[in-house]
Write an enzyme that holds these catalytic residues in place. Structure first.
Site, PDB file in Angstrom:
ATOM      1  N   LYS A   1       0.810  -1.194   0.000  1.00 19.50           N
ATOM      2  CA  LYS A   1       0.000   0.000   0.000  1.00 19.50           C
ATOM      3  C   LYS A   1       0.854   1.259   0.000  1.00 19.50           C
ATOM      4  O   LYS A   1       0.397   2.353  -0.312  1.00 19.50           O
ATOM      5  CB  LYS A   1      -0.887   0.017   1.266  1.00 19.50           C
ATOM      6  CG  LYS A   1      -1.737  -1.212   1.412  1.00 19.50           C
ATOM      7  CD  LYS A   1      -2.291  -1.286   2.855  1.00 19.50           C
ATOM      8  CE  LYS A   1      -2.868  -2.644   3.098  1.00 19.50           C
ATOM      9  NZ  LYS A   1      -3.154  -2.857   4.534  1.00 19.50           N
TER      10      LYS A   1
ATOM     11  N   ASP B   1      14.899  -1.044   0.707  1.00 17.16           N
ATOM     12  CA  ASP B   1      15.669  -1.269   1.935  1.00 17.16           C
ATOM     13  C   ASP B   1      16.753  -2.313   1.613  1.00 17.16           C
ATOM     14  O   ASP B   1      17.795  -1.972   1.067  1.00 17.16           O
ATOM     15  CB  ASP B   1      14.670  -1.737   2.997  1.00 17.16           C
ATOM     16  CG  ASP B   1      15.238  -1.828   4.383  1.00 17.16           C
ATOM     17  OD1 ASP B   1      16.171  -1.099   4.692  1.00 17.16           O
ATOM     18  OD2 ASP B   1      14.736  -2.651   5.180  1.00 17.16           O
TER      19      ASP B   1
END
Ligand code: IMP
Length: 183
Positions: free
Chosen positions: A47, A107
């Site tokens: 999301k 990340d």
């Protein structure tokens, strides 16, 4: 949750709203010139990327379409395992399309790397990545990100789509999570 409660989750504002919007407009200009005359399809991962996608897409001056997919990581809850399950697939076929994956944050790079392999197999004309944030120090696997909004240090960030336990996505800026609220 009151505005004060929302903001108490933030230890420090890392990227304020005007800085975010200025950089997104620059990315929009760059992408618009690179994709002039092409058949651009923006692919977002739900999301977190929704907020960045909405602003980035409105800053583009070339014709484009958007589609979303939802994925979930297998394995440890906190650290990405890189093995992902597709919960909602794209509606639009990628074959022959110029595809730009729009990500909130890269990340370790494991999730994106898996995703790129999956999307490349669908035979797009081109496949690139635009990430609002990247944490280069955390990278475990090489993954080419053509458009980067901001390189950030190795801190856990929330806001502008990014969550901690599904909350704080609605902050208008990117902040560092206040460790004192973590149970
Ligand atoms: P990767 O596979 O390690 O690159 O994980 C990428 C995903 O981890 C992102 O799409 C985010 O959902 C989540 N993530 C990584 N770092 C942060 C952070 O600082 N705040 C919020 N979510 C993060």
């Amino acid at each position: 949750m009151t505005q004060t409660e929302l903001e108490s989750a933030v230890g420090e504002v890392l990227i304020d709203e005007p800085t975010l919007q200025t950089r997104i407009a620059e990315l929009g200009d760059e992408i618009s010139s690179d994709y002039a005359g092409k058949d651009l399809l923006l692919v977002g991962v739900l999301k977190g990327a929704v907020f960045f996608m909405a602003d980035l897409m409105r800053s583009l001056t070339v014709p484009c379409e958007v589609d979303f997919m939802a994925i979930s990581s297998y394995g440890a809850e906190t650290d990405s395992s890189g093995v992902v399950r597709i919960l909602k697939d794209l509606d639009i076929p990628l074959q022959g399309r110029d595809v730009l994956v729009v990500e909130d944050i890269v990340d370790s790079g494991l999730t994106l790397s898996y995703l790129m392999r999956n999307l490349r197999a669908r035979d797009p004309a081109s496949l690139e990545v635009c990430a609002l944030l990247t944490k280069p120090d955390r990278r475990e696997i090489e993954v080419p990100v053509k458009y980067v909004g901001f390189e950030i240090p190795n801190r856990f960030v929330i806001g502008y789509g990014l969550d901690y336990a599904e909350r704080y996505r609605n902050l208008r800026y990117v902040g560092v999570l206040n460790e004192e609220i973590v149970p």
